[in-house]
Design a protein around this motif. Structure first.
Motif, PDB file in Angstrom:
ATOM      1  N   CYS A   1       8.799  -4.623 -23.274  1.00 53.37           N
ATOM      2  CA  CYS A   1       8.569  -4.797 -24.717  1.00 53.37           C
ATOM      3  C   CYS A   1       9.762  -4.400 -25.575  1.00 53.37           C
ATOM      4  O   CYS A   1       9.797  -4.713 -26.762  1.00 53.37           O
ATOM      5  CB  CYS A   1       7.333  -4.016 -25.150  1.00 53.37           C
ATOM      6  SG  CYS A   1       7.578  -2.232 -25.234  1.00 53.37           S
TER       7      CYS A   1
ATOM      8  N   CYS B   1       5.150   2.930 -20.212  1.00 52.07           N
ATOM      9  CA  CYS B   1       5.492   2.593 -21.589  1.00 52.07           C
ATOM     10  C   CYS B   1       4.397   3.092 -22.515  1.00 52.07           C
ATOM     11  O   CYS B   1       3.213   2.955 -22.235  1.00 52.07           O
ATOM     12  CB  CYS B   1       5.675   1.090 -21.750  1.00 52.07           C
ATOM     13  SG  CYS B   1       6.216   0.654 -23.416  1.00 52.07           S
TER      14      CYS B   1
ATOM     15  N   CYS C   1       1.592  -2.614 -24.058  1.00 51.10           N
ATOM     16  CA  CYS C   1       2.530  -2.867 -22.959  1.00 51.10           C
ATOM     17  C   CYS C   1       2.169  -1.972 -21.780  1.00 51.10           C
ATOM     18  O   CYS C   1       1.928  -0.781 -21.959  1.00 51.10           O
ATOM     19  CB  CYS C   1       3.951  -2.574 -23.436  1.00 51.10           C
ATOM     20  SG  CYS C   1       5.211  -2.739 -22.162  1.00 51.10           S
TER      21      CYS C   1
ATOM     22  N   CYS D   1      12.207   0.101 -22.688  1.00 51.05           N
ATOM     23  CA  CYS D   1      11.224  -0.601 -21.849  1.00 51.05           C
ATOM     24  C   CYS D   1      11.736  -2.008 -21.562  1.00 51.05           C
ATOM     25  O   CYS D   1      12.119  -2.725 -22.484  1.00 51.05           O
ATOM     26  CB  CYS D   1       9.878  -0.664 -22.553  1.00 51.05           C
ATOM     27  SG  CYS D   1       8.657  -1.635 -21.669  1.00 51.05           S
TER      28      CYS D   1
ATOM     29  N   SER E   1       4.134  -1.769 -18.973  1.00 48.89           N
ATOM     30  CA  SER E   1       5.328  -1.724 -18.132  1.00 48.89           C
ATOM     31  C   SER E   1       5.617  -0.324 -17.578  1.00 48.89           C
ATOM     32  O   SER E   1       5.286   0.688 -18.193  1.00 48.89           O
ATOM     33  CB  SER E   1       6.532  -2.186 -18.957  1.00 48.89           C
ATOM     34  OG  SER E   1       7.735  -1.925 -18.271  1.00 48.89           O
TER      35      SER E   1
ATOM     36  N   ASN F   1       3.940   2.036 -25.641  1.00 52.25           N
ATOM     37  CA  ASN F   1       3.437   0.995 -26.528  1.00 52.25           C
ATOM     38  C   ASN F   1       2.069   0.588 -25.990  1.00 52.25           C
ATOM     39  O   ASN F   1       1.954   0.169 -24.847  1.00 52.25           O
ATOM     40  CB  ASN F   1       4.411  -0.192 -26.499  1.00 52.25           C
ATOM     41  CG  ASN F   1       3.922  -1.382 -27.307  1.00 52.25           C
ATOM     42  OD1 ASN F   1       2.786  -1.399 -27.777  1.00 52.25           O
ATOM     43  ND2 ASN F   1       4.784  -2.370 -27.433  1.00 52.25           N
TER      44      ASN F   1
END
Ligand SMILES: [Zn+2]
Lengths: 144, 395
Positions: free
Chosen positions: A30, A42, A47, A27, A49, A44
């Motif tokens: 992050c 992403c 995050c 990513c 993204s 996470n």
């Protein structure tokens, strides 16, 4: 082994060099790694993204745990006849802080493995087709 | 305000390889539960089914399927699919309905018929499907259980004898359970003589798949009191939490874990986080637990669960086992039903079967398997794709 050309068993999951790498993504926001590649969103939770770079993962790590396959797995596994048992390792990659599964190279048995043992990534045949030899990643104990 | 609901009745169709339609098992279990509760079927206003994905459309709409088979009477229905936690999720739906005032009494039921042979993924070349990938690379279900087992051996010094002792313990108590499928008392020698499947696990360390059905009749505490069952065992907590990123233990069918490399991200072990919400919701701790029913997909996994439930410090479950403390009469009996070792897994029914056992135990009706004075029991199970559950039943 025959002199058929070598081809990856799964296209785009690893490089085909002598010292191969698994190919994952990272990513851009992050820094989380993903294998197999994640290029959508992403995972996470902190995050949001959608931007990823394709990266080669570390080709060495330490054994998280290990086992073997004493019986022939069902398809799509392509077994030799007679079936030859093989060892399997779950390997912790330090930089990526993730664990990746894979077979252990031919000729290495569970008795020779230990949690924490250093291993490296190599390529070995998974099975043959009429046209080529399908190669996959396997873990090999680092000997020095 | 209390989040508790009462368990008025429980029922199970015996586990086995009967080869009948799954509906038959579910209905038999539901009728037994209704009878046990002494509640007329017409009073049940919510039917919450655990789905089976192996029995066609009727399995996908299990709640409605069971409601029809018992005789349409206008109840609302729900069907939950959450792999091994399907039964718990169906129970959670019933609890929500009851606590929201949507009904007084609910039936929660799950049943399954297992296919013959190995359940293999669809063919072709499908690298986008993790289940296809791992089978193609030669990684089967026992691989994952064996990885966990071997890690215990290398980190904590667990032995093959310890794993066999789990099987011996569970088969001894399970032999006294008329609903169990396998009722033979196995010895350590029997386990050692069975074929190695995935080192260090032998055939007898790994659970089979079975047919079976289990059902609960649950109600509001007020309703229970109204019909003179105010002292019935209660569901004190249900946890069906998903993992927390980064999930650090490689789980079936994945080929890799999450990465914990990002700033602010920590590695989490899913199994050990599951019971936390259950303990918190019930307002009790591991020290209050009298017995546990855990998902022993393998013998070694029972030891993992004991630690995940905080019934022993990490790495010390085998010591508890060796001291006889997880057997009947010990400090914290585990799987006094006989566990999956004696039942085999009937996915949508299994989490409910665990609750049936706790209910009998807490009512003091478990006969030869009775844990003396049991007042608090906990279940734990985990399945595919981030599903798992832990339920606390108390009296
Ligand atoms: Zn990210």
């Amino acid at each position: 082994m025959s002199d058929k050309p070598l081809a990856p068993a799964i296209e785009g999951w690893h490089t085909m060099e002598v010292k191969p790498h698994l190919i994952g993504t990272q990513c851009k926001e992050c820094g989380s790694y993903f294998f197999p590649k994640n290029t959508a969103y992403c995972r996470n939770p902190a995050c949001d993204s959608t931007e990823f770079s394709e990266v080669e993962l570390s080709r060495t790590g330490h054994i998280w745990s290990y086992t073997n396959a004493c019986y022939k797995p069902p398809e799509p596994f392509v077994a030799t006849d007679p079936f030859k048992p093989y060892a399997i390792a779950a390997v912790q990659l330090e930089k990526e802080q993730m664990v990746v599964l894979g077979q252990v190279i031919e000729g290495v048995e569970c008795e020779q493995l230990k949690v924490g043992m250093p291993v490296e990534l190599v390529l070995e045949a998974l099975h043959e087709t009429d046209d080529d030899i399908k190669m996959t990643w396997k873990w090999k104990p680092v000997t020095r | 305000m209390s989040n508790e609901i009462a368990i008025l009745g429980v029922g199970m169709h015996p586990w086995g390889k009967w080869g009948h339609n799954f509906v038959q098992y579910g209905v038999a279990a539901a009728r037994e539960a209704l009878q046990d509760a002494n509640v007329p079927w017409q009073d049940v206003k919510f039917v919450s089914g655990g789905a089976t994905v192996r029995c066609g459309y009727p399995g996908y709409v299990a709640g409605a399927t069971f409601a029809q088979a018992l005789g349409w009477q206008g109840a609302e229905v729900n069907t939950s699919y959450a792999a091994c936690a399907s039964g718990s999720q169906a129970l959670a739906a019933a609890r929500n309905k009851i606590l929201a005032g949507g009904c007084d009494v609910a039936l929660v039921v799950g049943a399954d018929t297992t296919p013959k042979g190995f359940l293999a993924p669809a063919g072709g070349y499908r690298p986008e499907d993790p289940d296809w990938v791992r089978f193609y690379l030669g990684i089967t279900n026992p691989t994952y259980f064996a990885l966990y087992a071997r890690r215990r051996m290398d980190l904590y010094g667990d032995t093959l004898d310890d794993f066999a002792a789990v099987k011996v313990k569970n088969s001894r108590i399970g032999s006294k359970n008329p609903r169990a499928r396998y009722r033979k008392c196995f010895t350590a020698e029997d386990v050692a003589a069975s074929a190695m499947v995935a080192d260090p696990l032998r055939l007898m360390d790994i659970c089979a798949t079975s047919d079976g059905g289990a059902a609960l009749i649950v109600s509001s505490v007020e309703y229970a009191q109204r019909i003179g069952k105010g002292d019935a065992p209660r569901v004190a907590a249900i946890s069906t939490t998903t993992p927390t990123f980064a999930s650090s233990v490689v789980e079936m069918p994945d080929i890799a874990t999450d990465s914990a490399a990002a700033a602010g991200v920590e590695a989490h072990a899913f199994r050990s986080t599951l019971p936390l919400k259950a303990y918190e919701e019930a307002g009790i701790g591991p020290e209050d637990v009298d017995l546990a029913e855990v998902y022993d997909l393998s013998t070694a996994l029972e030891l993992d669960w004991i630690e995940d439930l905080r019934l022993a410090p990490r790495g010390e479950a085998a010591a508890l086992l060796r001291a006889g403390d997880t057997a009947i009469g010990g400090k914290i009996p585990v799987n006094v039903s006989g566990g999956l070792a004696c039942f085999g897994e009937a996915v949508p029914a299994q989490a409910l079967a665990q609750i049936c056992e706790l209910t009998w135990q807490l009512r003091g009706e478990a006969g030869d398997r009775q844990v003396a004075g049991a007042r608090v029991g906990i279940t734990a199970n985990q399945g595919l794709f981030g599903h798992g559950s832990s339920v606390i039943v108390k009296r």
